[in-house]
Design an enzyme around this catalytic site. Sequence first.
Site, short mmCIF file in Angstrom:
data_model
loop_
_atom_site.label_atom_id
_atom_site.label_comp_id
_atom_site.label_asym_id
_atom_site.label_seq_id
_atom_site.Cartn_x
_atom_site.Cartn_y
_atom_site.Cartn_z
N HIS A 18 0.84 -1.20 0.00
CA HIS A 18 0.00 0.00 0.00
C HIS A 18 0.87 1.24 0.00
O HIS A 18 2.10 1.15 0.07
CB HIS A 18 -0.94 0.01 1.21
CG HIS A 18 -0.27 -0.25 2.52
ND1 HIS A 18 0.62 0.62 3.08
CD2 HIS A 18 -0.32 -1.31 3.35
CE1 HIS A 18 1.07 0.13 4.21
NE2 HIS A 18 0.53 -1.06 4.40
P1 TYD Z 1 -1.47 -2.95 7.93
O1 TYD Z 1 -0.68 -1.69 8.01
O2 TYD Z 1 -2.66 -2.97 7.01
O3 TYD Z 1 -0.50 -4.16 7.57
P2 TYD Z 1 -0.15 -4.72 6.12
O4 TYD Z 1 -0.09 -3.55 5.22
O5 TYD Z 1 1.15 -5.41 6.28
O6 TYD Z 1 -1.25 -5.64 5.77
O7 TYD Z 1 -1.95 -3.34 9.39
C1 TYD Z 1 -2.61 -4.56 9.65
C2 TYD Z 1 -3.70 -4.31 10.67
O8 TYD Z 1 -3.16 -3.77 11.87
C3 TYD Z 1 -4.78 -3.35 10.19
O9 TYD Z 1 -6.03 -3.88 10.57
C4 TYD Z 1 -4.53 -2.10 10.96
C5 TYD Z 1 -3.82 -2.56 12.20
N1 TYD Z 1 -2.82 -1.59 12.66
C6 TYD Z 1 -3.08 -0.83 13.78
O10 TYD Z 1 -4.13 -0.95 14.43
N2 TYD Z 1 -2.12 0.06 14.20
C7 TYD Z 1 -0.96 0.24 13.54
O11 TYD Z 1 -0.10 1.06 13.94
C8 TYD Z 1 -0.71 -0.54 12.36
C9 TYD Z 1 0.54 -0.39 11.57
C10 TYD Z 1 -1.68 -1.45 11.96
#
Ligand code: TYD
Length: 140
Positions: free
Chosen positions: A56
């Site tokens: 992303h």
């Molecule tokens: P995400 O950043 O979407 O991970 P990836 O891009 O690797 O799939 O994060 C995964 C999940 O964690 C998403 O539901 C949001 C949550 N999250 C938080 O609650 N706080 C944070 O600081 C981060 C980075 C993610």
Amino acid sequence: MEKTSFLSEVKLINLPKIEDPRGNLSFLEEFSHVPFKINRTYWIFDVPGGQVRGGHSFRQQEEFIIAISGSFDVVVDDGKEKKIYSLNRSYYGLFIPAGIWRQMENFSTNSVAVVVSSTTFSSEDYIRDYEEFLKFKNSQ
Ligand code: TYD
């Protein structure tokens, strides 16, 4: 105001490395080793073999990614070209400005990725659709 960036703004940044026979030490400080105010730090661990994280872009968030243990690759893409950075030491990291598509892959067993972020968590800051990312880039 949304920000766009180019691959030339993605930078590997060396951190201080205090070598010591008792074990080495490294550190980072905001506005100094990372060029932004730190609002959050999170980490990715226990990644099963072959998994990919973080496909992303962010509208506002700037970040600094460190392989605090083990190794992984960060693929960065500004909508025109892509580059792969292999991170495998805890005393440097990758600065990624807002508006860059990035993905983390090729995690070694027991690797840990630490991500230092300029923003608190906001799901609205994410662009998760690659076509939307390209439209966003082309509209800048
Ligand atoms: P995400 O950043 O979407 O991970 P990836 O891009 O690797 O799939 O994060 C995964 C999940 O964690 C998403 O539901 C949001 C949550 N999250 C938080 O609650 N706080 C944070 O600081 C981060 C980075 C993610």
